[in-house]
Write a protein that holds these residues in place. Sequence first.
Motif, PDB file in Angstrom:
ATOM      1  N   SER A  57     -70.326  48.413   0.807  1.00 54.86           N
ATOM      2  CA  SER A  57     -70.506  48.747  -0.428  1.00 54.86           C
ATOM      3  C   SER A  57     -69.883  47.747  -1.473  1.00 54.86           C
ATOM      4  O   SER A  57     -68.935  47.190  -1.025  1.00 54.86           O
ATOM      5  CB  SER A  57     -69.728  50.307  -0.511  1.00 54.86           C
ATOM      6  N   LYS A  58     -70.699  47.532  -2.522  1.00 54.24           N
ATOM      7  CA  LYS A  58     -70.103  46.733  -3.762  1.00 54.24           C
ATOM      8  C   LYS A  58     -68.955  47.625  -4.229  1.00 54.24           C
ATOM      9  O   LYS A  58     -68.131  46.898  -4.980  1.00 54.24           O
ATOM     10  CB  LYS A  58     -71.358  46.666  -4.709  1.00 54.24           C
ATOM     11  N   THR A  59     -68.855  48.603  -4.135  1.00 53.48           N
ATOM     12  CA  THR A  59     -67.639  49.531  -4.739  1.00 53.48           C
ATOM     13  C   THR A  59     -66.421  49.380  -3.816  1.00 53.48           C
ATOM     14  O   THR A  59     -66.482  49.986  -2.719  1.00 53.48           O
ATOM     15  CB  THR A  59     -67.877  50.957  -4.985  1.00 53.48           C
ATOM     16  N   PRO A  60     -65.392  48.697  -4.089  1.00 52.15           N
ATOM     17  CA  PRO A  60     -64.265  48.807  -3.333  1.00 52.15           C
ATOM     18  C   PRO A  60     -63.562  50.100  -3.117  1.00 52.15           C
ATOM     19  O   PRO A  60     -63.630  51.071  -3.987  1.00 52.15           O
ATOM     20  CB  PRO A  60     -63.165  47.833  -4.066  1.00 52.15           C
ATOM     21  N   GLY A  61     -63.122  50.509  -1.877  1.00 46.74           N
ATOM     22  CA  GLY A  61     -62.323  51.600  -1.547  1.00 46.74           C
ATOM     23  C   GLY A  61     -63.392  52.577  -1.078  1.00 46.74           C
ATOM     24  O   GLY A  61     -62.975  53.905  -1.163  1.00 46.74           O
ATOM     25  N   ARG A  62     -64.702  52.432  -0.693  1.00 41.81           N
ATOM     26  CA  ARG A  62     -65.674  53.388  -0.048  1.00 41.81           C
ATOM     27  C   ARG A  62     -64.956  54.028   1.205  1.00 41.81           C
ATOM     28  O   ARG A  62     -65.380  55.207   1.391  1.00 41.81           O
ATOM     29  CB  ARG A  62     -66.814  52.610   0.026  1.00 41.81           C
ATOM     30  N   THR A  63     -64.364  53.052   1.982  1.00 43.16           N
ATOM     31  CA  THR A  63     -64.125  53.812   3.325  1.00 43.16           C
ATOM     32  C   THR A  63     -62.741  54.589   2.942  1.00 43.16           C
ATOM     33  O   THR A  63     -61.786  53.822   2.887  1.00 43.16           O
ATOM     34  CB  THR A  63     -63.711  52.525   4.508  1.00 43.16           C
ATOM     35  N   GLN A  64     -62.544  55.737   2.647  1.00 46.52           N
ATOM     36  CA  GLN A  64     -61.573  56.620   2.660  1.00 46.52           C
ATOM     37  C   GLN A  64     -60.894  57.304   3.727  1.00 46.52           C
ATOM     38  O   GLN A  64     -59.983  58.314   3.750  1.00 46.52           O
ATOM     39  CB  GLN A  64     -61.752  57.522   1.476  1.00 46.52           C
ATOM     40  N   LEU A  65     -61.691  57.382   4.786  1.00 46.46           N
ATOM     41  CA  LEU A  65     -61.249  57.976   6.046  1.00 46.46           C
ATOM     42  C   LEU A  65     -61.004  57.009   7.066  1.00 46.46           C
ATOM     43  O   LEU A  65     -61.528  55.858   7.193  1.00 46.46           O
ATOM     44  CB  LEU A  65     -62.368  59.045   6.415  1.00 46.46           C
ATOM     45  N   ILE A  66     -60.491  57.479   8.395  1.00 50.38           N
ATOM     46  CA  ILE A  66     -60.254  56.685   9.418  1.00 50.38           C
ATOM     47  C   ILE A  66     -61.675  57.050  10.355  1.00 50.38           C
ATOM     48  O   ILE A  66     -61.992  58.136  10.495  1.00 50.38           O
ATOM     49  CB  ILE A  66     -58.902  57.214  10.370  1.00 50.38           C
ATOM     50  N   ASN A  67     -62.358  55.936  10.508  1.00 53.38           N
ATOM     51  CA  ASN A  67     -63.737  56.056  11.053  1.00 53.38           C
ATOM     52  C   ASN A  67     -63.550  55.303  12.666  1.00 53.38           C
ATOM     53  O   ASN A  67     -63.160  54.377  13.111  1.00 53.38           O
ATOM     54  CB  ASN A  67     -64.910  55.358  10.353  1.00 53.38           C
ATOM     55  N   LEU A  68     -64.029  56.282  13.569  1.00 54.82           N
ATOM     56  CA  LEU A  68     -63.924  55.832  14.885  1.00 54.82           C
ATOM     57  C   LEU A  68     -65.055  55.628  15.654  1.00 54.82           C
ATOM     58  O   LEU A  68     -66.107  56.325  15.425  1.00 54.82           O
ATOM     59  CB  LEU A  68     -63.084  57.074  15.689  1.00 54.82           C
ATOM     60  N   PHE A  69     -65.327  54.281  16.350  1.00 58.43           N
ATOM     61  CA  PHE A  69     -66.425  54.073  16.858  1.00 58.43           C
ATOM     62  C   PHE A  69     -66.297  54.023  18.383  1.00 58.43           C
ATOM     63  O   PHE A  69     -65.233  53.156  18.904  1.00 58.43           O
ATOM     64  CB  PHE A  69     -66.922  52.747  16.239  1.00 58.43           C
TER      65      PHE A  69
END
Length: 215
Positions: A57-69
């Motif tokens: 994303s061009k918008t900083p701070g899009r990842t607001q959750l802990i994402n598990l892969f």
Amino acid sequence: MSVKIHYQNTHFITSAPDIRHLPADEGIEIAFAGRSNAGKSSALNRLTNQKSLAKTSKTPGRTQLINLFKVTDGCHIVDLPGYGFAQVPLEMKQKWQKSLGEYLQKRQCLQGLVVLMDIRHPMKDLDQQMIAWAIESRIPVQVLLTKADKLKSGARKAELLKVRQLAATFGGDVQVDLFSSLKGIGVDQLRAKLDEWFAPALAHLLDEEAGQEND
């Protein structure tokens, strides 16, 4: 007999606001952390040869959750919330910081931390705090100086040397390398480091399989 990890098979499992909402604390997790816009999503996509495993994303701070892969059985990659100058309220920033610290200090299956920093703005206060948290928890750290293609060769080498010298003052197991999602710089080294960190989980799987064959 060794098992080759196919990072292109990595797939999304779940998102969680904090460690209480994550699956069981077992297997091996490698976490990716970095300031907003450090190139974390691009690095994950390049590592796995997938265009949109992690949303860029061009918008900083899009990842607001802990994402598990899930990479393979017993091996997971965790995409931690971006920190730093994201356009979000202070209260939310503090909440993210608390969940980041809690994850690094309390998650037992966390066996390695990859900290991504834009090579043009490395080792900001929060970057250093992340590394300090990891060392305190005896977790090895791989620093990636991202967007390395943005600097000319001489400037790149000078910046790498400077950050390595600073990293050495932390004590603990901290390695620093150049990285570029665009040019593929450092991708093989990153995969080799993850292979090393994931190895105990894979050895455990092989032992289990051998045990089942002998039953």
